[in-house]
Design a protein around this motif. Sequence first.
Motif, PDB file in Angstrom:
ATOM      1  N   VAL A 103       0.770   5.154   0.263  1.00  0.00           N
ATOM      2  CA  VAL A 103      -0.035   6.321   0.612  1.00  0.00           C
ATOM      3  C   VAL A 103       0.760   7.566   0.237  1.00  0.00           C
ATOM      4  O   VAL A 103       1.848   7.801   0.765  1.00  0.00           O
ATOM      5  CB  VAL A 103      -0.387   6.322   2.110  1.00  0.00           C
ATOM      6  CG1 VAL A 103      -1.114   7.607   2.498  1.00  0.00           C
ATOM      7  CG2 VAL A 103      -1.253   5.111   2.439  1.00  0.00           C
ATOM      8  N   THR A 104       0.225   8.358  -0.666  1.00  0.00           N
ATOM      9  CA  THR A 104       0.983   9.457  -1.264  1.00  0.00           C
ATOM     10  C   THR A 104       0.896  10.769  -0.493  1.00  0.00           C
ATOM     11  O   THR A 104       1.749  11.640  -0.667  1.00  0.00           O
ATOM     12  CB  THR A 104       0.484   9.722  -2.691  1.00  0.00           C
ATOM     13  OG1 THR A 104      -0.843  10.244  -2.637  1.00  0.00           O
ATOM     14  CG2 THR A 104       0.516   8.454  -3.529  1.00  0.00           C
ATOM     15  N   ASP A 130       0.564  -1.128   8.660  1.00  0.00           N
ATOM     16  CA  ASP A 130      -0.174   0.036   8.190  1.00  0.00           C
ATOM     17  C   ASP A 130      -0.635   0.849   9.399  1.00  0.00           C
ATOM     18  O   ASP A 130      -1.658   0.551  10.005  1.00  0.00           O
ATOM     19  CB  ASP A 130      -1.375  -0.407   7.348  1.00  0.00           C
ATOM     20  CG  ASP A 130      -2.050   0.752   6.635  1.00  0.00           C
ATOM     21  OD1 ASP A 130      -1.884   1.901   7.100  1.00  0.00           O
ATOM     22  OD2 ASP A 130      -2.735   0.517   5.629  1.00  0.00           O
ATOM     23  N   LEU A 134       3.532  -0.967   4.126  1.00  0.00           N
ATOM     24  CA  LEU A 134       3.082   0.395   3.869  1.00  0.00           C
ATOM     25  C   LEU A 134       4.264   1.274   3.472  1.00  0.00           C
ATOM     26  O   LEU A 134       5.280   1.310   4.169  1.00  0.00           O
ATOM     27  CB  LEU A 134       2.417   0.987   5.118  1.00  0.00           C
ATOM     28  CG  LEU A 134       1.996   2.464   5.026  1.00  0.00           C
ATOM     29  CD1 LEU A 134       0.841   2.631   4.043  1.00  0.00           C
ATOM     30  CD2 LEU A 134       1.627   3.006   6.408  1.00  0.00           C
ATOM     31  N   GLU A 183      -0.328   1.834  -6.385  1.00  0.00           N
ATOM     32  CA  GLU A 183       0.157   0.454  -6.268  1.00  0.00           C
ATOM     33  C   GLU A 183       1.656   0.344  -6.526  1.00  0.00           C
ATOM     34  O   GLU A 183       2.277  -0.653  -6.154  1.00  0.00           O
ATOM     35  CB  GLU A 183      -0.586  -0.437  -7.256  1.00  0.00           C
ATOM     36  CG  GLU A 183      -2.070  -0.546  -6.978  1.00  0.00           C
ATOM     37  CD  GLU A 183      -2.809  -1.359  -8.033  1.00  0.00           C
ATOM     38  OE1 GLU A 183      -3.797  -2.038  -7.674  1.00  0.00           O
ATOM     39  OE2 GLU A 183      -2.377  -1.324  -9.216  1.00  0.00           O
ATOM     40  N   GLU A 194      -3.662   7.208  -3.085  1.00  0.00           N
ATOM     41  CA  GLU A 194      -2.986   5.920  -2.974  1.00  0.00           C
ATOM     42  C   GLU A 194      -2.522   5.449  -4.340  1.00  0.00           C
ATOM     43  O   GLU A 194      -3.057   5.861  -5.375  1.00  0.00           O
ATOM     44  CB  GLU A 194      -3.910   4.867  -2.354  1.00  0.00           C
ATOM     45  CG  GLU A 194      -4.242   5.117  -0.905  1.00  0.00           C
ATOM     46  CD  GLU A 194      -4.905   3.927  -0.234  1.00  0.00           C
ATOM     47  OE1 GLU A 194      -4.612   2.782  -0.639  1.00  0.00           O
ATOM     48  OE2 GLU A 194      -5.698   4.141   0.690  1.00  0.00           O
ATOM     49  N   ARG A 221       0.852  -1.188   0.000  1.00  0.00           N
ATOM     50  CA  ARG A 221       0.000   0.000   0.000  1.00  0.00           C
ATOM     51  C   ARG A 221       0.884   1.233   0.000  1.00  0.00           C
ATOM     52  O   ARG A 221       1.716   1.403   0.909  1.00  0.00           O
ATOM     53  CB  ARG A 221      -0.920   0.018   1.217  1.00  0.00           C
ATOM     54  CG  ARG A 221      -1.914   1.176   1.202  1.00  0.00           C
ATOM     55  CD  ARG A 221      -2.710   1.284   2.484  1.00  0.00           C
ATOM     56  NE  ARG A 221      -3.681   2.367   2.408  1.00  0.00           N
ATOM     57  CZ  ARG A 221      -4.264   2.937   3.458  1.00  0.00           C
ATOM     58  NH1 ARG A 221      -3.987   2.495   4.675  1.00  0.00           N
ATOM     59  NH2 ARG A 221      -5.129   3.913   3.302  1.00  0.00           N
ATOM     60  N   VAL A 247       5.200   5.289   2.655  1.00  0.00           N
ATOM     61  CA  VAL A 247       4.711   6.654   2.837  1.00  0.00           C
ATOM     62  C   VAL A 247       5.814   7.623   2.401  1.00  0.00           C
ATOM     63  O   VAL A 247       6.972   7.223   2.228  1.00  0.00           O
ATOM     64  CB  VAL A 247       4.320   6.917   4.305  1.00  0.00           C
ATOM     65  CG1 VAL A 247       3.178   6.010   4.733  1.00  0.00           C
ATOM     66  CG2 VAL A 247       5.528   6.750   5.240  1.00  0.00           C
TER      67      VAL A 247
END
Length: 584
Positions: free
Chosen positions: A47-48, A554, A92, A57, A55, A45, A94
């Motif tokens: 998360v931008t 996450d 995750l 991939e 989000e 995942r 980030v």
Amino acid sequence: MRSPAADRRRRHTILTIASTLVLAAACTSPEPGPAPADLILRGGRIVTVEDAVPEAEAVAMRSGRIVFVGPAAEVDRYVGPVTSVVDLAGRLAVPGLIDGHAHLMGIGQARLQLDLLDTRSYEELLDRVGRVVAAAQPGQWIVGRGWHQSKWYPAPAPMVRGFQTHEALSAISPDNPVYLRHASGHAGFANARAMQLAGVTAATPDPEGGEIIRGADGRPTGIFVERPAFRILADAYDASRAGMTDEQLRAERRQVLRLAAEEVLSKGITTFHDAGVGPAYLAVYREAIDEGELKLRVWAMISDTVQNLEEVLAAERVIGYGGNRLTVRAIKSYADGALGSRGAWLLEEYEDDRGNTGHNTVPLETIREAARLALEHGYQLCTHAIGDRANREILDLYETALAAAPDAAEDARFRIEHAQILHPDDVSRFAELGVVAAMQGVHAISDGPWTPERLGVDRTRERAYQFRALLDADATVINGTDAPIEDVDPLVSFYGAVAGRMNDGEVLNPAQRMTRMEGLRSYTIGPAFAGHEEHLKGSIAVGKLADITVLSDDILTVAEDRILDTRVEMTVVGGEIVYRADGF
């Protein structure tokens, strides 16, 4: 037999057909693909922190920048012979985390000195000092940091003004001077030998902005509150090192920087807001960058006397030095001390030290001059203010300074570092003045259990750690650790801001907690904005610096009690993997 004209017509027809076929082939051939990426992350995942595409991939990086953010099915176009493709396996990713307030060289120095951060009693401190003394050379200084009397059980005896006294420390180290900094960085503890070398006696006056705690007999107890006071001890320690050559000092500083950067990168931090560093250390940073050694990005606040600032500001200002590894465009100042040492400047007296309202450690006129110089030279001013009186005074000072220079004040983004205790009337002023609140979630959980002792229950609930109130007032709130006062682990500060559960299991101010996404923003796009760098970092977007942190869990969705079990798996700076956890 064909005529020449017929042959010409035939050749023309053949050439026309051939040209048409070539053109058709050209039109139907695939377009050239993008240049291969250096690094691709996929399979987890992502998360931008970008509102348009929250989000993704997969993300691809090339030459230190992000070149693709989107579906996994489309990232294959960026795979080339030398592309490194990392399968996140559900983890995750980030934007690279940004510590909004900490002390880089202090982290490295703490690894070379006696670490007292986890001591739980005065007896444990004495035991650790005793072991170091046993191995020390005669007369060698014993230096350490991290003790906090409010975290000790049982409380030491005797105590004066809430602090231990030096007699037991002096007994275990009669000949070696001992100088131990408080966890907050706003007090010092010394034995008799250190005070003797510093020339401290019962007749030594309290310096302006600081205090030497004394017993009923008037003699110093060994506790020195706030920088002007414990600077007396630091000067004596510095004098013991006067024989070191410039080369020895340089080598020591480079070692300290290496240790600090190694620690910070392992905690997932890609940019570090260094809250107070002098020109001598800035020179070490540039040297390490020039030699390709410093992978961490540093956004630094200059710490110097106001008398030196005029010359220093012009010489040191730099933005994006060494491939965006160093930016120097901020000044650090101090309005008060810390709550733990009862040096935070309060509007009303301390609940557990009647008559004491803390200390204004740097005269307001000096800070006012720093504000003028900051606006004149294109710098931000970042002022340490913990108590509600200190925060009010600095907001007043900022308001006057910004109004006096409206052109320079446009988007100045002055900051208050800590903003720990705020009167409700002052909360909305942060947004109104465009002042950034640079807070530390970890303090809410480590200092929270004893905060009501200092302020009382009602004042604590009304004024302490006002994360939610500031956000609701549209202020910019950023997060950090204040390391080495606390561990540089961002996940603890994230937890402190979103969960608020203290070390004793209770929640100090439940109404002041952030949401999980607000907590992430306080460690990414928030501090990027606070440093005028939101166009470069703070989110995962094409064109931005390829700085990414990968976490084992996450933190936006896991159960609250699992946040602190999350670990940093990988740190990417400029598209280069600079830290990878064992087993990943």
